[in-house]
Design a protein around this motif. Structure first.
Motif, mmCIF file in Angstrom:
data_model
loop_
_atom_site.group_PDB
_atom_site.id
_atom_site.type_symbol
_atom_site.label_atom_id
_atom_site.label_comp_id
_atom_site.label_asym_id
_atom_site.label_seq_id
_atom_site.Cartn_x
_atom_site.Cartn_y
_atom_site.Cartn_z
ATOM 1 N N ASN A 98 -1.281 4.420 -8.109
ATOM 2 C CA ASN A 98 -0.942 3.767 -6.943
ATOM 3 C C ASN A 98 -2.068 3.488 -6.048
ATOM 4 O O ASN A 98 -2.104 2.525 -5.365
ATOM 5 N N ALA A 99 -2.594 4.732 -5.525
ATOM 6 C CA ALA A 99 -3.651 4.608 -4.798
ATOM 7 C C ALA A 99 -4.978 3.719 -5.019
ATOM 8 O O ALA A 99 -5.054 2.929 -4.085
ATOM 9 N N SER A 100 -4.993 3.457 -6.319
ATOM 10 C CA SER A 100 -6.066 2.428 -6.887
ATOM 11 C C SER A 100 -5.807 1.281 -6.315
ATOM 12 O O SER A 100 -6.385 0.254 -5.965
ATOM 13 N N LEU A 101 -4.538 0.864 -6.912
ATOM 14 C CA LEU A 101 -3.860 -0.648 -6.573
ATOM 15 C C LEU A 101 -3.950 -0.867 -5.220
ATOM 16 O O LEU A 101 -4.232 -1.870 -4.806
ATOM 17 N N GLU A 102 -3.478 -0.008 -4.122
ATOM 18 C CA GLU A 102 -3.406 -0.170 -3.072
ATOM 19 C C GLU A 102 -4.691 -0.452 -2.453
ATOM 20 O O GLU A 102 -4.948 -1.372 -1.375
ATOM 21 N N ILE A 103 -5.931 0.303 -2.887
ATOM 22 C CA ILE A 103 -7.283 0.205 -2.247
ATOM 23 C C ILE A 103 -7.788 -1.356 -2.628
ATOM 24 O O ILE A 103 -8.309 -1.851 -2.036
ATOM 25 N N LEU A 125 -3.271 5.507 4.931
ATOM 26 C CA LEU A 125 -1.919 5.338 5.002
ATOM 27 C C LEU A 125 -1.667 4.970 3.523
ATOM 28 O O LEU A 125 -0.619 5.148 2.731
ATOM 29 N N CYS A 126 -2.727 4.272 2.646
ATOM 30 C CA CYS A 126 -2.557 4.054 1.336
ATOM 31 C C CYS A 126 -2.128 5.172 0.651
ATOM 32 O O CYS A 126 -1.255 5.400 -0.295
ATOM 33 N N TRP A 127 -2.908 6.166 0.714
ATOM 34 C CA TRP A 127 -2.713 7.832 -0.008
ATOM 35 C C TRP A 127 -1.489 8.274 0.108
ATOM 36 O O TRP A 127 -0.762 8.861 -0.515
#
Length: 299
Positions: free
Chosen positions: A115-120, A153-155
């Motif tokens: 999820n974090a990778s996608l959001e970054i 916030l992404c994390w």
């Protein structure tokens, strides 16, 4: 009776109910080869991303909004190589003996990192979108402080939504990435055509043109990163949508492809960014241990 006995021999724990996991069926030589190959990729992934983390964190010249996003992605990729890959290798080559709690923890951590990778990647797309489509306001809208806050916030978002796990949440960032980068490349192409058709001798305009070329190059480089990321992750999500939560050899293969992307990312950085290569070289040779090395000019 014979069929039942055959099935029992394939289970890791035949004395348990039918939900017991099955034994790996690969020949021992193939298992050794698979372990060595995937373990090597795991070590390389962790090592390369650790070098990126150390390099970008140490040198002040690299503390830019775009590089902070790359740093955050490298952190996620490091944990993929350091934690997730070894567990996935073990899951596919041996019987799982750590119980349901550790299995759930692995799935939870895997979801957070993906999820974090996608959001970054979404943030990287937004960064390039503003740089290309609204370059005059880029320095005021995309600041280091705002990027750091967005990364945090992404994390938090990844941790929160993993608690409410749903594939719809993961599919939406992919759509956002594609839409933003489509817009970026449309604008980039139009700007490139405009620059080729207008030649001026004014110094200021030359400077602006040089800046535009730099932003276009940055968009192209990060575009490669985004395309490779989507090419790695989309097959896994398509398979998940079709098969649901079924865990088998095919799903494990697609998941390993997703994890392999974490090894490709640092290679892309060093291939397209000379200053990253310089920073990594100084880190490997331990030049970063010298006094005031963080102020070195590596651009």
């Amino acid at each position: 009776m014979e069929i039942q006995m055959h099935l029992e021999t394939e289970l890791c724990f035949p004395e348990l109910p039918n939900s017991s996991c099955r034994k790996p069926t690969l020949h021992w030589s193939k298992t050794v080869l698979l372990n060595v190959g995937l373990s090597s990729i795991s070590v390389i992934t962790a090592a390369l991303n650790l070098l990126i983390i150390i390099s970008v964190s140490h040198f002040r010249q690299l503390h830019t909004p775009s590089n902070i996003l790359l740093l955050s992605l490298a952190v996620s990729d490091f944990f993929v190589g350091f934690l997730l890959m070894p567990v996935e290798i073990f899951r596919n080559t041996a019987c799982w003996v750590f119980g349901d709690l550790m299995c759930s923890l692995y799935i939870y951590l895997s979801g957070i990192l993906m999820n974090a990778s996608l959001e970054i990647i979404v943030l990287i797309s937004v960064d390039r979108y503003v740089a290309i489509c609204d370059p005059l306001h880029y320095p005021t809208r995309i600041t280091v402080t705002r990027v750091k806050l967005s990364v945090c916030l992404c994390w938090f978002y990844a941790i929160f939504y993993m608690s409410l796990y749903t594939k719809d949440v993961l599919i939406k960032p992919v759509i956002i990435i594609i839409v933003l980068y489509t817009r970026v490349f449309v604008v980039a192409v139009s700007q490139a055509r405009a620059m080729r058709s207008h030649v001026t001798a004014v110094t200021l305009e030359r400077s602006l043109n040089q800046s535009n070329k730099s932003e276009l190059k940055a968009a192209r480089n990060l575009g490669v990163l985004v395309i490779v990321f989507l090419a790695s992750i989309c097959p896994f999500y398509f398979y998940s949508l079709v098969e649901g939560n079924v865990v088998n050899a095919s799903s494990a293969t697609f998941l390993i492809i997703v994890y392999f992307n974490s090894c490709l990312n640092p290679l892309i950085y060093t291939l397209f960014y000379p200053w990253i290569r310089n920073a990594v070289k100084l880190s490997i040779t331990l030049q970063i241990l010298k006094h005031n090395s963080s102020e070195a000019n590596i651009l």
